[in-house]
Design an enzyme around this catalytic site. Structure first.
Site, PDB file in Angstrom:
ATOM      1  N   ARG A 116      -3.494  -7.209  -7.867  1.00  0.00           N
ATOM      2  CA  ARG A 116      -2.042  -7.145  -8.017  1.00  0.00           C
ATOM      3  C   ARG A 116      -1.578  -8.071  -9.134  1.00  0.00           C
ATOM      4  O   ARG A 116      -0.670  -7.737  -9.909  1.00  0.00           O
ATOM      5  CB  ARG A 116      -1.372  -7.505  -6.685  1.00  0.00           C
ATOM      6  CG  ARG A 116       0.125  -7.362  -6.720  1.00  0.00           C
ATOM      7  CD  ARG A 116       0.692  -7.137  -5.324  1.00  0.00           C
ATOM      8  NE  ARG A 116       2.138  -6.997  -5.371  1.00  0.00           N
ATOM      9  CZ  ARG A 116       2.974  -7.957  -4.992  1.00  0.00           C
ATOM     10  NH1 ARG A 116       2.512  -9.111  -4.538  1.00  0.00           N
ATOM     11  NH2 ARG A 116       4.277  -7.762  -5.085  1.00  0.00           N
ATOM     12  N   HIS A 169       0.553  -6.795 -12.365  1.00  0.00           N
ATOM     13  CA  HIS A 169       1.844  -7.402 -12.727  1.00  0.00           C
ATOM     14  C   HIS A 169       1.774  -8.053 -14.107  1.00  0.00           C
ATOM     15  O   HIS A 169       2.728  -7.990 -14.874  1.00  0.00           O
ATOM     16  CB  HIS A 169       2.264  -8.440 -11.679  1.00  0.00           C
ATOM     17  CG  HIS A 169       2.821  -7.818 -10.436  1.00  0.00           C
ATOM     18  ND1 HIS A 169       3.760  -8.430  -9.639  1.00  0.00           N
ATOM     19  CD2 HIS A 169       2.573  -6.633  -9.848  1.00  0.00           C
ATOM     20  CE1 HIS A 169       4.058  -7.639  -8.617  1.00  0.00           C
ATOM     21  NE2 HIS A 169       3.348  -6.546  -8.717  1.00  0.00           N
ATOM     22  N   VAL A 224       4.137  -6.493 -17.485  1.00  0.00           N
ATOM     23  CA  VAL A 224       5.252  -7.278 -18.007  1.00  0.00           C
ATOM     24  C   VAL A 224       4.755  -7.929 -19.283  1.00  0.00           C
ATOM     25  O   VAL A 224       3.907  -8.818 -19.240  1.00  0.00           O
ATOM     26  CB  VAL A 224       5.719  -8.345 -16.991  1.00  0.00           C
ATOM     27  CG1 VAL A 224       6.917  -9.100 -17.530  1.00  0.00           C
ATOM     28  CG2 VAL A 224       6.037  -7.699 -15.650  1.00  0.00           C
ATOM     29  N   ASP A 274      -1.242 -10.610 -21.007  1.00  0.00           N
ATOM     30  CA  ASP A 274      -1.208 -11.818 -21.843  1.00  0.00           C
ATOM     31  C   ASP A 274      -1.092 -13.086 -21.008  1.00  0.00           C
ATOM     32  O   ASP A 274      -0.750 -14.143 -21.514  1.00  0.00           O
ATOM     33  CB  ASP A 274      -0.019 -11.741 -22.816  1.00  0.00           C
ATOM     34  CG  ASP A 274       1.316 -11.791 -22.080  1.00  0.00           C
ATOM     35  OD1 ASP A 274       1.330 -11.651 -20.827  1.00  0.00           O
ATOM     36  OD2 ASP A 274       2.351 -11.989 -22.735  1.00  0.00           O
ATOM     37  N   SER A 316       1.103 -13.993 -19.048  1.00  0.00           N
ATOM     38  CA  SER A 316       2.453 -14.546 -18.909  1.00  0.00           C
ATOM     39  C   SER A 316       2.805 -14.771 -17.434  1.00  0.00           C
ATOM     40  O   SER A 316       3.625 -15.624 -17.107  1.00  0.00           O
ATOM     41  CB  SER A 316       3.481 -13.620 -19.565  1.00  0.00           C
ATOM     42  OG  SER A 316       3.327 -12.291 -19.104  1.00  0.00           O
ATOM     43  N   PRO A 374       7.915  -1.136 -10.818  1.00  0.00           N
ATOM     44  CA  PRO A 374       8.391  -0.133  -9.862  1.00  0.00           C
ATOM     45  C   PRO A 374       8.429  -0.711  -8.446  1.00  0.00           C
ATOM     46  O   PRO A 374       7.648  -1.590  -8.112  1.00  0.00           O
ATOM     47  CB  PRO A 374       7.352   0.993  -9.968  1.00  0.00           C
ATOM     48  CG  PRO A 374       6.223   0.467 -10.759  1.00  0.00           C
ATOM     49  CD  PRO A 374       6.631  -0.796 -11.432  1.00  0.00           C
ATOM     50  N   HIS A 411      -4.458   0.120  -3.391  1.00  0.00           N
ATOM     51  CA  HIS A 411      -3.876  -0.195  -2.078  1.00  0.00           C
ATOM     52  C   HIS A 411      -4.866   0.094  -0.946  1.00  0.00           C
ATOM     53  O   HIS A 411      -4.494   0.119   0.208  1.00  0.00           O
ATOM     54  CB  HIS A 411      -2.543   0.556  -1.882  1.00  0.00           C
ATOM     55  CG  HIS A 411      -1.429   0.014  -2.746  1.00  0.00           C
ATOM     56  ND1 HIS A 411      -0.179   0.585  -2.810  1.00  0.00           N
ATOM     57  CD2 HIS A 411      -1.378  -1.055  -3.583  1.00  0.00           C
ATOM     58  CE1 HIS A 411       0.587  -0.097  -3.648  1.00  0.00           C
ATOM     59  NE2 HIS A 411      -0.107  -1.100  -4.135  1.00  0.00           N
ATOM     60  N   THR A 412      -6.114   0.293  -1.274  1.00  0.00           N
ATOM     61  CA  THR A 412      -7.195   0.364  -0.291  1.00  0.00           C
ATOM     62  C   THR A 412      -7.584  -1.030   0.198  1.00  0.00           C
ATOM     63  O   THR A 412      -8.345  -1.176   1.144  1.00  0.00           O
ATOM     64  CB  THR A 412      -8.444   1.066  -0.897  1.00  0.00           C
ATOM     65  OG1 THR A 412      -9.484   1.099   0.075  1.00  0.00           O
ATOM     66  CG2 THR A 412      -8.980   0.327  -2.120  1.00  0.00           C
ATOM     67  N   ASP A 460      -4.261  -0.480   3.805  1.00  0.00           N
ATOM     68  CA  ASP A 460      -5.184   0.549   4.279  1.00  0.00           C
ATOM     69  C   ASP A 460      -5.463   0.227   5.746  1.00  0.00           C
ATOM     70  O   ASP A 460      -6.132  -0.763   6.057  1.00  0.00           O
ATOM     71  CB  ASP A 460      -6.464   0.525   3.437  1.00  0.00           C
ATOM     72  CG  ASP A 460      -7.539   1.496   3.947  1.00  0.00           C
ATOM     73  OD1 ASP A 460      -7.416   2.008   5.085  1.00  0.00           O
ATOM     74  OD2 ASP A 460      -8.505   1.732   3.204  1.00  0.00           O
ATOM     75  N   ASP A 511     -12.680   1.310  -1.228  1.00  0.00           N
ATOM     76  CA  ASP A 511     -13.217   2.666  -1.118  1.00  0.00           C
ATOM     77  C   ASP A 511     -12.076   3.670  -1.306  1.00  0.00           C
ATOM     78  O   ASP A 511     -10.970   3.292  -1.678  1.00  0.00           O
ATOM     79  CB  ASP A 511     -13.894   2.853   0.259  1.00  0.00           C
ATOM     80  CG  ASP A 511     -12.942   2.554   1.412  1.00  0.00           C
ATOM     81  OD1 ASP A 511     -11.711   2.415   1.183  1.00  0.00           O
ATOM     82  OD2 ASP A 511     -13.407   2.464   2.563  1.00  0.00           O
TER      83      ASP A 511
HETATM   84  C1  HEM Z   1       4.127   2.356  -8.410  1.00  0.00           C
HETATM   85  C2  HEM Z   1       3.390   1.300  -8.496  1.00  0.00           C
HETATM   86  C3  HEM Z   1       3.228   0.228  -7.444  1.00  0.00           C
HETATM   87  C4  HEM Z   1       4.102  -0.193  -6.478  1.00  0.00           C
HETATM   88  C5  HEM Z   1       5.505   0.299  -6.199  1.00  0.00           C
HETATM   89  C6  HEM Z   1       3.426  -1.226  -5.728  1.00  0.00           C
HETATM   90  C7  HEM Z   1       3.985  -1.939  -4.683  1.00  0.00           C
HETATM   91  C8  HEM Z   1       3.335  -2.894  -3.945  1.00  0.00           C
HETATM   92  C9  HEM Z   1       3.929  -3.655  -2.878  1.00  0.00           C
HETATM   93  C10 HEM Z   1       5.372  -3.577  -2.432  1.00  0.00           C
HETATM   94  C11 HEM Z   1       2.963  -4.450  -2.356  1.00  0.00           C
HETATM   95  C12 HEM Z   1       3.094  -5.449  -1.210  1.00  0.00           C
HETATM   96  C13 HEM Z   1       3.205  -6.854  -1.767  1.00  0.00           C
HETATM   97  C14 HEM Z   1       3.321  -7.903  -0.695  1.00  0.00           C
HETATM   98  O1  HEM Z   1       3.885  -7.641   0.364  1.00  0.00           O
HETATM   99  O2  HEM Z   1       2.860  -9.043  -0.918  1.00  0.00           O
HETATM  100  C15 HEM Z   1       1.757  -4.205  -3.097  1.00  0.00           C
HETATM  101  C16 HEM Z   1       0.557  -4.830  -2.861  1.00  0.00           C
HETATM  102  C17 HEM Z   1      -0.556  -4.607  -3.611  1.00  0.00           C
HETATM  103  N1  HEM Z   1      -0.655  -3.875  -4.771  1.00  0.00           N
HETATM  104 FE1  HEM Z   1       0.710  -2.576  -5.458  1.00  0.00          FE
HETATM  105  N2  HEM Z   1       2.173  -1.404  -6.237  1.00  0.00           N
HETATM  106  C18 HEM Z   1       2.012  -0.536  -7.289  1.00  0.00           C
HETATM  107  C19 HEM Z   1       0.908  -0.413  -8.109  1.00  0.00           C
HETATM  108  C20 HEM Z   1      -0.234  -1.166  -7.986  1.00  0.00           C
HETATM  109  C21 HEM Z   1      -1.320  -1.149  -8.940  1.00  0.00           C
HETATM  110  C22 HEM Z   1      -1.344  -0.334 -10.225  1.00  0.00           C
HETATM  111  C23 HEM Z   1      -2.265  -2.005  -8.459  1.00  0.00           C
HETATM  112  C24 HEM Z   1      -3.586  -2.406  -9.051  1.00  0.00           C
HETATM  113  C25 HEM Z   1      -4.321  -1.622  -9.807  1.00  0.00           C
HETATM  114  C26 HEM Z   1      -1.766  -2.535  -7.207  1.00  0.00           C
HETATM  115  C27 HEM Z   1      -2.457  -3.371  -6.373  1.00  0.00           C
HETATM  116  C28 HEM Z   1      -1.940  -3.927  -5.211  1.00  0.00           C
HETATM  117  C29 HEM Z   1      -2.742  -4.715  -4.288  1.00  0.00           C
HETATM  118  C30 HEM Z   1      -4.233  -4.957  -4.364  1.00  0.00           C
HETATM  119  C31 HEM Z   1      -1.863  -5.166  -3.290  1.00  0.00           C
HETATM  120  C32 HEM Z   1      -2.194  -6.112  -2.127  1.00  0.00           C
HETATM  121  C33 HEM Z   1      -1.853  -7.522  -2.594  1.00  0.00           C
HETATM  122  C34 HEM Z   1      -2.258  -8.636  -1.642  1.00  0.00           C
HETATM  123  O3  HEM Z   1      -2.896  -8.397  -0.618  1.00  0.00           O
HETATM  124  O4  HEM Z   1      -1.898  -9.786  -1.957  1.00  0.00           O
HETATM  125  N3  HEM Z   1      -0.524  -2.016  -6.955  1.00  0.00           N
HETATM  126  N4  HEM Z   1       2.009  -3.257  -4.060  1.00  0.00           N
END
Ligand code: HEM
Ligand SMILES: *[C@@H]1O[C@H](CO)[C@@H](O)[C@H](O)[C@H]1NC(C)=O
Ligand SMILES: *[C@@H]1O[C@H](CO)[C@@H](O)[C@H](O)[C@H]1NC(C)=O
Ligand SMILES: CC(=O)N[C@H]1CO[C@H](CO)[C@@H](O)[C@@H]1O
Length: 346
Positions: free
Chosen positions: A69, A73, A77, A81, A83, A167, A197-198, A247, A255
């Protein structure tokens, strides 16, 4: 899918010529990341990062999610880099203080890798490359694919909370894809990257609107399995804004189970669930759900591509000594006509 991702291979000779002349005219803009950029300047750089990730992962396997994540991020943004790593100061807020930053984690791992890299080869390895390499290494440890990480990124000189425009989880698939398309990524690549999000967690505030009175209906979101609604309601009632697994089945394994879960109406975030039903994404979701090899390959390719977004190379930016702070600006002294020395701080 494969077709969309290989579009760039159909480049014709004439456009190659144009590109080539462009490269000659503007070497900085098109300077490239290269495999093993630190081969000479810091031969053990990749090994050092891998070792730190290995140690941290042994203590906390959810670090993979934190790094994924953070990398997303960072790249979305201002480009990849670093940032996102800059701490706010009393007079200057940074990206970290923007809403979506909330709960990005993994900063300590990056700092530890930087500490060891500065000891081995001072001022050589960028924080932006550390994030990118560490993310890849942690994905492998969680069971995910290996993929190419060309290096040579440099660290940015700006971190501004007003530029954080990521987003949100309640956006539609199409509307979120616009952010990806603006960065040169495709909707299919977004679908593949959301497979991240797996692993990892979502805090209840990001999806609680689905659990009751969804869009003013007085009912939970009908797109969520009622058994999951009940479970999440219970989990979210325990404490102030707790977090749950994204997941709900193989929570810590990288996975393709995420796609199988959303097909069973067991997605946690609204956008995750909509990937399974939206006409723009549902076919790819069903392919990825039944084809783990294709998911691994597509995910790796999309990560390599995401890692190039807005990367600074050549003489742009700097190599930070401390990932959480810009390097101190050199003080420039110039003699005025009167012969006295003025100190310029900017
Ligand atoms: C439309 C695009 C995306 C949206 C709206 C989105 C939204 C979110 C949200 C709301 C969370 C929960 C954060 C929290 O409660 O701490 C999350 C977690 C996460 N996102 Fe996304 N995400 C997006 C794309 C991505 C991408 C492209 C990746 C990586 C390639 C990613 C990887 C993750 C991971 C691994 C988590 C878990 C983070 C943790 O356990 O600390 N996400 N995302
Ligand atoms: C959980 O995942 C395993 C492995 O993919 C699968 O066999 C099982 O059916 C899944 N269970 C549920 C409840 O989704
Ligand atoms: C940045 O902030 C973190 C957490 O707030 C802190 O642990 C770290 O020491 C800070 N780093 C610098 C260089 O100020
Ligand atoms: C680590 C950090 O700076 N988190 C900030 C993220 O954004 C929220 C909301 O703007 C701030 O309250 C946090 O301090």
């Amino acid at each position: 899918m494969t077709k969309m991702m290989n579009n760039n291979k159909s480049t014709t000779h004439s456009s190659l010529l144009i590109l080539f002349s462009f490269l000659l005219l503007s070497p900085c803009v098109f300077a490239q990341l290269t495999p093993n950029f630190y081969k000479v300047s810091c031969p053990n750089a990749e090994k050092i990062v891998k070792q730190v990730v290995k140690e941290e992962f042994a203590k906390d396997p959810t670090i993979t999610a934190g790094l994924l994540r953070m990398h997303f991020h960072d790249c979305f943004v201002r480009g990849c880099d670093a940032s996102i790593l800059i701490n706010s100061t009393s007079n200057k807020p940074s990206e970290k203080t923007a809403g979506p930053n909330l709960t990005v984690r993994g900063y300590e791992l990056i700092d530890e890798a930087k500490r060891r890299l500065e000891a081995a080869c001072p001022s050589k390895v960028s924080c932006a490359d550390i994030i990118t390499l560490a993310t890849r290494d942690s994905v492998i440890l969680a069971g995910g694919p290996n993929y190419a990480v060309p290096t040579g990124r440099r660290d940015g000189l700006v971190s501004n909370p007003d530029e954080v425009d990521l987003p949100g989880p309640s956006q539609s698939v199409t509307s979120a894809s616009e952010t990806f398309i603006a960065k040169g990524m495709t909707l299919n690549e977004m679908v593949v990257l959301l497979g991240a999000h797996t692993v990892g967690f979502a805090h209840c505030n990001f999806f609680s609107n689905r659990l009751s009175n969804f869009q003013g209906t007085g009912q939970p979101d009908p797109a969520m399995d009622p058994v999951l609604v009940t479970k999440l309601k219970t989990l979210c009632a325990a404490g102030s804004n707790p977090k749950v697994f994204l997941d709900q089945n193989t929570s810590n394994v990288f996975d393709n189970e995420f796609y199988r879960q959303i097909r069973l109406k067991r997605g946690v975030l609204k956008i995750d669930q909509e990937l399974a039903s939206d006409a723009a994404s549902s076919r790819l979701v069903s392919t990825l759900a039944s084809n783990p090899v294709q998911f691994s390959r597509s995910f790796g390719n999309a990560m390599t591509k995401m890692g190039r977004i807005g990367a600074l190379v050549g003489k742009a930016g700097e190599i930070r000594k401390n990932c959480a702070a810009f390097n101190p600006r050199p003080k420039i002294y110039i003699s005025s006509i009167l012969g006295d020395v003025e100190k310029i701080t900017e």
